[in-house]
Scaffold this motif. Structure first.
Motif, short mmCIF file in Angstrom:
data_model
loop_
_atom_site.label_atom_id
_atom_site.label_comp_id
_atom_site.label_asym_id
_atom_site.label_seq_id
_atom_site.Cartn_x
_atom_site.Cartn_y
_atom_site.Cartn_z
N PRO A 203 21.18 21.50 41.90
CA PRO A 203 21.15 20.97 43.56
C PRO A 203 22.61 21.94 43.88
O PRO A 203 23.67 22.25 43.00
N SER A 204 21.66 22.18 45.17
CA SER A 204 22.47 23.67 46.35
C SER A 204 23.68 22.96 47.34
O SER A 204 23.56 21.68 47.34
N TYR A 205 24.85 23.70 47.16
CA TYR A 205 26.10 22.04 47.93
C TYR A 205 26.58 23.85 49.24
O TYR A 205 26.47 24.74 49.13
N GLN A 206 26.01 23.18 50.49
CA GLN A 206 26.78 23.71 50.97
C GLN A 206 26.00 25.34 51.49
O GLN A 206 26.36 25.64 52.02
N GLY A 207 24.24 24.67 51.14
CA GLY A 207 23.45 26.14 51.45
C GLY A 207 23.40 27.25 50.25
O GLY A 207 22.56 27.61 50.68
N GLN A 208 24.08 26.70 49.12
CA GLN A 208 24.23 27.66 47.71
C GLN A 208 24.02 27.24 46.79
O GLN A 208 24.67 25.96 46.62
N LYS A 209 22.94 27.55 46.32
CA LYS A 209 23.21 27.87 45.04
C LYS A 209 23.42 28.39 43.66
O LYS A 209 23.70 30.26 43.69
N VAL A 210 24.35 27.71 42.99
CA VAL A 210 24.71 28.58 41.61
C VAL A 210 25.13 27.84 39.77
O VAL A 210 23.80 26.16 40.40
N SER A 211 24.71 28.12 39.70
CA SER A 211 24.53 27.80 37.44
C SER A 211 25.81 28.31 36.81
O SER A 211 25.44 29.97 36.75
N SER A 212 26.09 28.03 36.25
CA SER A 212 27.36 28.17 35.64
C SER A 212 26.88 28.48 34.52
O SER A 212 25.88 27.86 33.70
N ASN A 213 26.63 29.68 33.68
CA ASN A 213 26.77 30.09 32.87
C ASN A 213 28.05 30.19 31.22
O ASN A 213 28.80 30.87 31.47
N SER A 214 27.49 29.99 30.34
CA SER A 214 27.99 29.61 29.58
C SER A 214 28.24 30.80 28.00
O SER A 214 26.97 30.60 28.09
N GLY A 215 28.18 30.18 26.89
CA GLY A 215 27.68 30.89 25.48
C GLY A 215 28.78 31.71 24.73
O GLY A 215 30.19 31.66 25.24
N ASN A 216 28.92 32.46 24.01
CA ASN A 216 29.33 33.32 23.17
C ASN A 216 29.08 35.18 23.70
O ASN A 216 28.19 35.38 23.30
N ASP A 217 30.19 35.96 23.33
CA ASP A 217 29.62 37.44 22.73
C ASP A 217 30.01 37.71 22.08
O ASP A 217 30.23 37.08 21.29
N ILE A 218 29.94 39.25 22.04
CA ILE A 218 30.73 40.01 20.25
C ILE A 218 31.35 41.01 20.85
O ILE A 218 31.28 41.61 22.13
N VAL A 219 32.84 40.71 20.29
CA VAL A 219 33.55 41.73 20.22
C VAL A 219 33.67 42.79 18.88
O VAL A 219 33.79 42.32 17.75
N MET A 220 34.21 43.50 19.13
CA MET A 220 34.07 44.64 18.22
C MET A 220 36.01 44.73 17.73
O MET A 220 37.15 45.57 18.77
N PHE A 221 36.70 45.07 16.45
CA PHE A 221 37.55 45.17 15.82
C PHE A 221 38.06 46.68 15.75
O PHE A 221 37.65 47.63 14.96
N LYS A 222 39.84 47.13 15.96
CA LYS A 222 40.49 48.06 16.02
C LYS A 222 40.45 48.16 15.12
O LYS A 222 40.04 50.03 14.62
N SER A 223 40.27 47.67 13.85
CA SER A 223 39.99 47.93 12.31
C SER A 223 39.02 48.93 12.27
O SER A 223 39.07 49.39 11.03
N ALA A 224 37.53 48.78 12.55
CA ALA A 224 36.35 48.80 12.29
C ALA A 224 36.25 51.18 11.94
O ALA A 224 37.39 51.73 13.54
#
Length: 421
Positions: free
Chosen positions: A287-308
């Motif tokens: 639901p919205s609050y004070q006329g604004q709608k938002v949704s928190s996005n979560s999850g995970n990413d991929i990182v690349m290491f300097k040793s590569a």
């Protein structure tokens, strides 16, 4: 004699054919061994691990330059522990799955390298805005999005119809429904163990984000406190509940004790498998609050290491672009319950057919246009722990938002100073 010559000639042709075939096989074997190996640590388990392995095989079969070797390290927490240990022993993989808020710590530890030299901005233009923004730290793309979900509203269809209510569009609707349901012994809303994620969204809607500017944030201003009170007041008057030791609000939701549940879209497949016989539930955007709608996005990413090596970095970038491509991100979403990473996925005919057959996935997809992710900063994880403790005080010990946030505000200078050591 003539037959002998024909036999010898045929034998020679057969020998040459075998020699040629052997040479080709040797060349193929040689090209295979020359492939650049990309080691990939991840935290996918069960069916998601199976699907990820399928994506890896598909990538490996799509070209002859690189070979990705996936290695499950258990869950995401295990992956982070392995990364910490491997950084000390200098045995890091090429890439790994991680929570994007770990990036500042990895940068300070000088163990990751940005994707910018290998993945251009145009390659990222189709990503949803929140995903594109969250990968940047200090002006560089130190991570790439992989498995992402959205916070959504689950509702009991049968109970909703029985009580003559509609799917709420504002938090005020839920507060009102809660008072009506309380007299009938029904709790309106269930949250997970605490309500930090929802409070993060509400304070953002109010214009004073809980995680706005790292440690430089005003937690005690009227806008922020009023937003937190939306949920805290419901908890105090018994129209909302947190999961406590159950961990997830879905437990109470499935017992038919609550009408609504605020949770992650990533849990849809698990909820479908756990749904009691005869129960019907649906999903909607928060639901919205004070006329604004938002949704928190979560999850995970991929990182690349300097040793590569440079070759491995190129291969890692090629693999990541493969995962972000429309076809693969849709396939991953359909098989796992995560959301597609790209904006164009929504208009894809195949994905539209999937949504038609799986309507519970629509809410998460519809939430992506107003999704957000906190800005990563050094000390984010420590701050998150502190915020969590403050919210636990509010739920378990009925501490007011004013008192809890004032106490937390006083801790911020010390926490910020510790990050400078």
């Amino acid at each position: 004699m003539k037959h002998l010559r024909q036999f010898l000639f045929a034998s020679l042709l057969a020998f040459l054919a075998l020699a040629t075939l052997s040479a080709c096989s040797s060349q193929q074997a040689g090209s295979s061994t020359k492939r650049v190996t990309i080691t990939f640590w991840h935290g996918m388990t069960d069916s998601r691990k199976t699907e990820l392995n399928h994506l890896i095989r598909t990538f490996n079969n799509s070209q002859t330059t690189y070979k990705v070797i996936g290695s499950s390290q258990g869950n995401i927490v295990n992956v982070q522990q392995k990364i910490t240990a491997a950084a000390k022993s200098k045995t890091l993989p090429t890439i790994a799955q991680t929570v994007y808020t770990n990036v500042p710590d990895y940068v300070r530890g000088d163990i990751i390298t940005p994707f910018d030299p290998y993945i251009k901005k145009n390659d990222l233009s189709d990503l949803h805005t929140a995903f594109r923004q969250s990968i940047n730290y200090q002006g560089k793309a130190y991570s790439m999005p992989f498995s992402r979900s959205a916070r959504i509203l689950f509702y009991n269809k049968t109970l909703l119809k029985k009580e003559g209510l509609k799917v709420p569009t504002t938090w005020a609707d839920i507060q009102k429904d809660g008072l009506q349901l309380k007299s009938k012994g029904i709790t309106a809303m269930a949250f997970d163990q605490n309500f930090v994620t929802e409070a993060d969204g509400l304070t953002r809607q109010a214009g004073s984000p809980l995680f706005g500017n790292g440690f430089d944030v005003n937690l005690t201003n009227k806008k922020s406190l009023a937003a937190i009170h939306v949920i805290w007041d419901m908890l105090q008057n018994g129209t909302a509940t947190t999961a406590g030791t159950d961990g997830y609000g879905s437990v109470a939701f499935f017992k038919g004790k609550t009408l609504f549940y605020s949770g992650s879209s990533a849990g849809i497949s698990t909820m479908q498998a756990s749904t009691p016989k005869g129960m019907r539930w649906g999903t909607a955007t928060l639901p919205s609050y004070q006329g604004q709608k938002v949704s928190s996005n979560s999850g995970n990413d991929i990182v690349m290491f300097k040793s590569a090596s440079k070759a491995q970095r190129k291969g890692a970038a090629a693999f990541v672009k493969f995962l972000m491509s429309q076809k693969q991100t849709i396939k991953w979403a359909e098989k796992t319950g995560y959301v597609p990473l790209t904006k164009s996925a929504k208009s894809n005919a195949g994905y539209q057919q999937f949504l038609a057959k799986n309507p519970t996935a629509k809410a998460a997809e519809n939430s992506l246009s107003f999704g957000f992710q906190d800005k990563p900063f050094l000390g984010y994880n420590q701050y998150l722990v502190a915020v969590g403790k403050s919210f636990d005080e509010m739920t378990a010990n009925h501490v007011t938002p004013e008192k809890a946030m004032t106490q937390l505000q006083k801790q911020l200078p010390k926490m910020a100073k510790e990050q400078q050591k």
